[in-house]
Design a protein around this motif. Structure first.
Motif, PDB file in Angstrom:
ATOM      1  N   ASP A 278      46.433  40.723  34.368  1.00 40.81           N
ATOM      2  CA  ASP A 278      46.433  42.141  34.711  1.00 40.81           C
ATOM      3  C   ASP A 278      45.075  42.713  34.325  1.00 40.81           C
ATOM      4  O   ASP A 278      44.292  42.083  33.617  1.00 40.81           O
ATOM      5  CB  ASP A 278      47.586  42.902  34.060  1.00 40.81           C
ATOM      6  CG  ASP A 278      47.502  42.952  32.539  1.00 40.81           C
ATOM      7  OD1 ASP A 278      46.437  43.282  32.007  1.00 40.81           O
ATOM      8  OD2 ASP A 278      48.519  42.672  31.878  1.00 40.81           O
ATOM      9  N   ASP A 279      44.789  43.932  34.783  1.00 47.21           N
ATOM     10  CA  ASP A 279      43.444  44.496  34.681  1.00 47.21           C
ATOM     11  C   ASP A 279      43.000  44.761  33.247  1.00 47.21           C
ATOM     12  O   ASP A 279      41.804  44.936  32.999  1.00 47.21           O
ATOM     13  CB  ASP A 279      43.357  45.800  35.480  1.00 47.21           C
ATOM     14  CG  ASP A 279      43.432  45.554  36.979  1.00 47.21           C
ATOM     15  OD1 ASP A 279      43.264  44.382  37.376  1.00 47.21           O
ATOM     16  OD2 ASP A 279      43.670  46.515  37.728  1.00 47.21           O
ATOM     17  N   GLU A 280      43.927  44.808  32.292  1.00 49.54           N
ATOM     18  CA  GLU A 280      43.555  45.130  30.922  1.00 49.54           C
ATOM     19  C   GLU A 280      43.322  43.875  30.086  1.00 49.54           C
ATOM     20  O   GLU A 280      43.078  43.969  28.883  1.00 49.54           O
ATOM     21  CB  GLU A 280      44.637  45.997  30.273  1.00 49.54           C
ATOM     22  CG  GLU A 280      44.793  47.367  30.955  1.00 49.54           C
ATOM     23  CD  GLU A 280      45.835  48.222  30.289  1.00 49.54           C
ATOM     24  OE1 GLU A 280      46.460  47.729  29.329  1.00 49.54           O
ATOM     25  OE2 GLU A 280      46.017  49.373  30.706  1.00 49.54           O
TER      26      GLU A 280
ATOM     27  N   GLU B 261      36.653  40.472  40.186  1.00 48.17           N
ATOM     28  CA  GLU B 261      37.491  40.882  41.319  1.00 48.17           C
ATOM     29  C   GLU B 261      36.921  40.417  42.650  1.00 48.17           C
ATOM     30  O   GLU B 261      37.659  40.123  43.570  1.00 48.17           O
ATOM     31  CB  GLU B 261      37.658  42.401  41.318  1.00 48.17           C
ATOM     32  CG  GLU B 261      38.546  42.909  40.188  1.00 48.17           C
ATOM     33  CD  GLU B 261      38.695  44.416  40.207  1.00 48.17           C
ATOM     34  OE1 GLU B 261      37.838  45.075  40.838  1.00 48.17           O
ATOM     35  OE2 GLU B 261      39.656  44.937  39.607  1.00 48.17           O
TER      36      GLU B 261
ATOM     37  N   THR C 235      38.536  42.451  35.255  1.00 45.40           N
ATOM     38  CA  THR C 235      38.054  43.245  36.400  1.00 45.40           C
ATOM     39  C   THR C 235      36.654  42.856  36.837  1.00 45.40           C
ATOM     40  O   THR C 235      36.250  43.182  37.950  1.00 45.40           O
ATOM     41  CB  THR C 235      38.082  44.741  36.052  1.00 45.40           C
ATOM     42  OG1 THR C 235      37.361  44.959  34.819  1.00 45.40           O
ATOM     43  CG2 THR C 235      39.505  45.224  35.885  1.00 45.40           C
TER      44      THR C 235
ATOM     45  N   THR D 242      45.566  33.748  38.911  1.00 50.14           N
ATOM     46  CA  THR D 242      45.462  35.208  38.895  1.00 50.14           C
ATOM     47  C   THR D 242      46.824  35.887  38.820  1.00 50.14           C
ATOM     48  O   THR D 242      46.910  37.051  38.451  1.00 50.14           O
ATOM     49  CB  THR D 242      44.710  35.708  40.139  1.00 50.14           C
ATOM     50  OG1 THR D 242      45.381  35.219  41.315  1.00 50.14           O
ATOM     51  CG2 THR D 242      43.284  35.222  40.148  1.00 50.14           C
TER      52      THR D 242
END
Length: 844
Positions: A612-614, A635, A632, A608
């Motif tokens: 990143d979130d994108e 999570e 996302t 992880t």
């Protein structure tokens, strides 16, 4: 003397009523009666409305007295008197204490009494005397009582049979979970934490829409308790246990900030039900006694805006040490969850789903009874309106009949006889005023009649269709959420404690090995020095007889790992949780770390720290499916894992790559085919989607792996076969195509090479980590492997013993080796020119 038996005296009559009983039996029965009285009548909340009798009676007494959220405040002594005199035959202090707690914003997440005056404080100060304080219902309390006058709940006689009181309130939201409850009965106790209204409503809606959902599914909405005082819940495992079993011990830690530059620690939120004044006193005592060192001053700067306790540190004090000392003794408490409530009058420990199921059953009964009551009222009204419309059609005759009658009774009888009105219709018409005969009044009656008939039709639909009834419940729950919902106050933090296990583990790059029999271990990466290609490597693990290596991967010891299995599940694990062992050790059974099913094997691992979130996780299956899901979506991964994708029968997950929406995908097959296409051809999907076809496989072929190509970062596609051969090929050798094509020949398979094991995108300085099924590990620089074209045989990468084969490979990025083996890397000119790139056989 007379022979008749004398009549019995008063003494004899009394003796006849005396029965013999064993004292232990009488005491046992009396104690049971007392215990049940306390359990059902005083100490435990009802699962339906979340209230104990005293709270329910206070609210009902306020409702009957008209003390609503829109009325003026009333003296608390008046409310206590009304409650005690009519409904609750106990002492006034008990009633007032309950009333005061319902008004405390530090005790209830959503207070149901709006208090005016001193109702106590977080310092443990008691409320002012009831003659000094005033109260009324809060707006959300009215949601608990909504529709109580519409026959929604059963009533029972009060203690002296003068009045009736509700046995339960309609409760338009799950108050038991939202505000929690605590109480000690005889032989049992309850301690239910408060929760966020929005989360509980979302979980209730999920249960209504999917009755077969699990506790884990509901926990996707209810993250954990949400205390009115905020603070932090340490770890999630205890929360999960509490929701699944109804019992658990949750660690709650104060919110604080360590300001090393200013030399202070500022505490801004305390654990639920912690006495602030007592906390400050205890910290001061420990400082004076020398139990805590490094504190020079302690101040309570709290005000109405919130809590602020300032701990000033000495100049030479280590802030981290002081923080750990405070955490160990003062800033962390345990909340013991006992989700015990009354179900049909009997105490029962409930898990999260059972609690909500009982509430939903209650709301269904409330809405059904309310609809029946309203239907009856509307039907009566429609009947009256029908009579009025009928009378208006014959208004002259009706008026004349009434005028010719001697009195009202005669007029009513004449209307029933001459116009076929029912008795209620005739009674209503007789009492009508002449002003209601105007044309405007007629139009209003017709409009009202239309509205009433529409409502009757809607009510009949609700009563006839369970789905419609549930839709009403959902709509009302959503309305309560929209009106009163707010953000969480309590956060989650990792279970780190004061000195964590992680603090004792050096941060280093590791090699993790797992076998088919689910043995797993980690070793430092630097144990395996880089070799020239074609080497045999060194032993990487000891295997049981008939066991084989299934996977090998590189990870940082402190990284969170997303672990994907062949069955499409994803788990999360810290690398250091995997036991560190020597090269010759077998490892530890993975069932102690991961909840793997029979036949479930690890196929891919993503750290992880690299995400990143994108970005997206792009997955491929053995049968050629590919799926792309946003990072996302992963999570919140439960300890038992969650579904990463849905697989067809017989299909398995093979490989996972991280993509950013702009990369190209290369899928390699076991028979040496490869297809390259833009990842945008695969739309982003949810976790449970199956995916789309990525490659059109020939009969008997299977996907071997997937590579994500970033042309700004990667130079080659590296292919490795099971017999230890492999090659590098330039990216432009793989022309882009459309998804679901057969692709191009990547490498010759069969014979010497065997099938393809892996396809990877690599660049200068990367290292290849290859492991054989028998446990040999070899690490080599990718520049050691010759650069050749497609449709070639490649060169020897790893020398294998007879009957051994390459089981798995992993790529160690260049950044991991900053300075490692740098002298042996020939700059950026290593291009494989020592090998004839046009050769079909390569270099053995």
């Amino acid at each position: 003397m007379s022979s008749e038996t004398p009549a019995p005296g008063p003494e004899d009559v009394g003796a006849a009523r005396i029965t013999t009983a064993r004292i232990e039996d009488e005491m046992e029965q009396s104690y049971i009666d007392y215990a049940m009285s306390v359990i059902a009548g005083r100490a435990l909340p009802d699962v339906r409305d979340g209230l104990k009798p005293v709270h329910r009676r206070i609210l009902y007494a306020m409702n009957e007295a008209g003390i609503s959220a829109r009325s003026a405040h009333r003296k608390s002594s008046s409310i206590v008197g009304e409650t005690m005199g009519d409904y609750h035959p106990h002492g006034d202090s008990a009633i007032y204490d309950a009333l005061a707690r319902m008004a405390q914003d530090f005790s209830l997440r959503y207070p149901i009494v709006d208090g005016q005056g001193n109702f106590g404080s977080v310092d443990g100060d008691p409320p002012a005397a009831m003659r000094y304080t005033e109260a009324r219902m809060s707006p959300i309390a009215e949601e608990l009582l909504a529709d109580i006058e519409r026959d929604t709940v059963d009533f029972q006689p009060n203690y002296d049979d003068r009045l009736e009181e509700p046995g339960v309130l309609p409760a338009a939201f799950p108050n038991l979970l939202v505000n929690g409850s605590s109480g000690i009965a005889v032989g049992m106790s309850t301690n239910i934490p408060p929760h966020n209204l929005g989360e509980v409503v979302d979980a209730t809606v999920e249960l209504i829409e999917d009755p077969d959902c699990t506790v884990a599914d509901l926990m996707e909405h209810v993250k954990g308790p949400d205390f009115p005082t905020g603070a932090n819940i340490v770890g999630r495992n205890a929360v999960h246990k509490a929701y699944k079993t109804g019992r658990g011990r949750i660690r709650v830690r104060a919110e604080f900030e360590v300001d090393e530059e200013a030399g202070r620690i500022v505490i801004t939120e305390l654990p639920f039900q912690q006495n602030k004044a007592r906390l400050v006193e205890r910290i001061a005592d420990d400082v004076n006694e020398g139990a805590i060192e490094g504190i020079r001053d302690l101040r309570d700067e709290s005000d109405r805006d919130g809590i602020r306790i300032v701990v000033e540190l000495k100049r030479d004090a280590m802030a981290e040490v002081v923080k750990n000392q405070l955490l160990e003794s003062h800033l962390e408490r345990t909340f013991g969850v006992i989700n015990l409530a009354l179900v049909d009058g009997a105490p029962q420990v409930l898990n999260l789903k059972e609690t909500l199921e009982h509430y939903v059953d209650h709301r269904r009964e409330v809405v059904r009874r309310r609809s029946e009551h309203e239907l009856e009222e509307r039907s009566d009204r429609a009947h009256i309106l029908e009579g009025r419309l009928k009378a208006l059609e014959q208004v002259d005759d009706v008026v004349e009949t009434i005028r010719d009658s001697e009195d009202r009774d005669a007029a009513r009888a004449a209307l029933e006889a001459e116009f076929d009105f029912s008795e209620p219709q005739a009674e209503h018409i007789v009492r009508m005023q002449l002003g209601s005969l105007t044309s405007m009044e007629t139009a209003e009656i017709e409009s009202e009649y239309e509205d009433v008939t529409d409502r009757i039709e809607r009510l009949e639909t609700i009563l006839d269709d369970p789905d419609e009834l549930d839709a009403v419940i959902v709509e009302e729950l959503e309305a309560v959420k929209a009106e009163y919902g707010d953000e969480r106050r309590t956060s989650f933090i990792e279970d780190t404690g004061t000195v964590t296990h992680e603090d004792l583990i050096p941060e280093e790059e590791c090699v993790v090995v797992m076998s088919e029999d689910d043995y797993i271990k980690r070793m430092p990466l630097d144990v395996f020095r880089a070799q020239n290609r074609g080497g045999k490597g060194i032993i990487g693990t000891a295997l049981k007889q008939s066991d084989r290596v299934s996977s090998v991967f590189r990870a940082n010891s402190h990284a969170y790992l997303l672990i994907f299995t062949n069955q499409g599940q994803i788990y999360q694990l810290k690398t250091y949780e995997i036991p560190e062992m020597s090269r010759t050790a077998r490892g530890k059974s993975a069932v102690n770390l991961l909840d793997l099913d029979d036949g479930e094997e690890i196929e891919a691992v993503v750290a992880t720290e690299d995400l990143d979130d994108e970005e997206f996780l792009t997955m491929v299956t053995r049968d050629g499916y590919i799926k792309r899901t946003a990072v996302t979506a992963f999570e919140n991964i439960r300890s038992t894992g969650i579904r990463a994708l849905t697989l067809n029968d017989g299909d398995e997950l093979v490989d996972v790559e991280v993509t950013d929406g702009t990369t190209d995908i290369v899928i390699g097959t076991r028979d040496g085919m490869a297809i390259r296409f833009d990842e945008s051809e695969v739309r982003s999907m949810g976790r449970t989607a199956r995916g789309v076809y990525g490659v059109d496989l020939r009969e008997g072929d299977q996907v071997a792996g997937v590579a994500a190509i970033d042309e700004d970062r990667h130079n080659w596609v590296l292919t490795v076969t099971e017999n230890g051969y492999g090659k590098r090929s330039d990216l432009d050798e793989y022309r882009p195509q459309s998804r679901n094509g057969m692709g191009l020949v990547d490498i010759k398979t069969g014979g010497r090479n065997g099938s393809v094991v892996a396809v990877e995108a690599v660049t200068y300085g990367d290292h290849l980590l290859a492991m054989s099924a028998d446990g040999q590990i070899m690490r080599t620089r990718v520049e050691e492997i010759s650069t050749v074209g497609r449709n070639t045989m490649g060169v020897i990468v790893m020398s294998l013993d007879e009957d051994d084969e390459v089981a798995c490979v992993d790529i160690v990025p260049e950044r991991v080796y900053a300075g490692d083996d740098a002298a042996s890397v020939d700059g950026r000119d290593v291009d494989g020119s020592d090998v004839d790139a046009s050769s079909e056989h390569g270099d053995d």
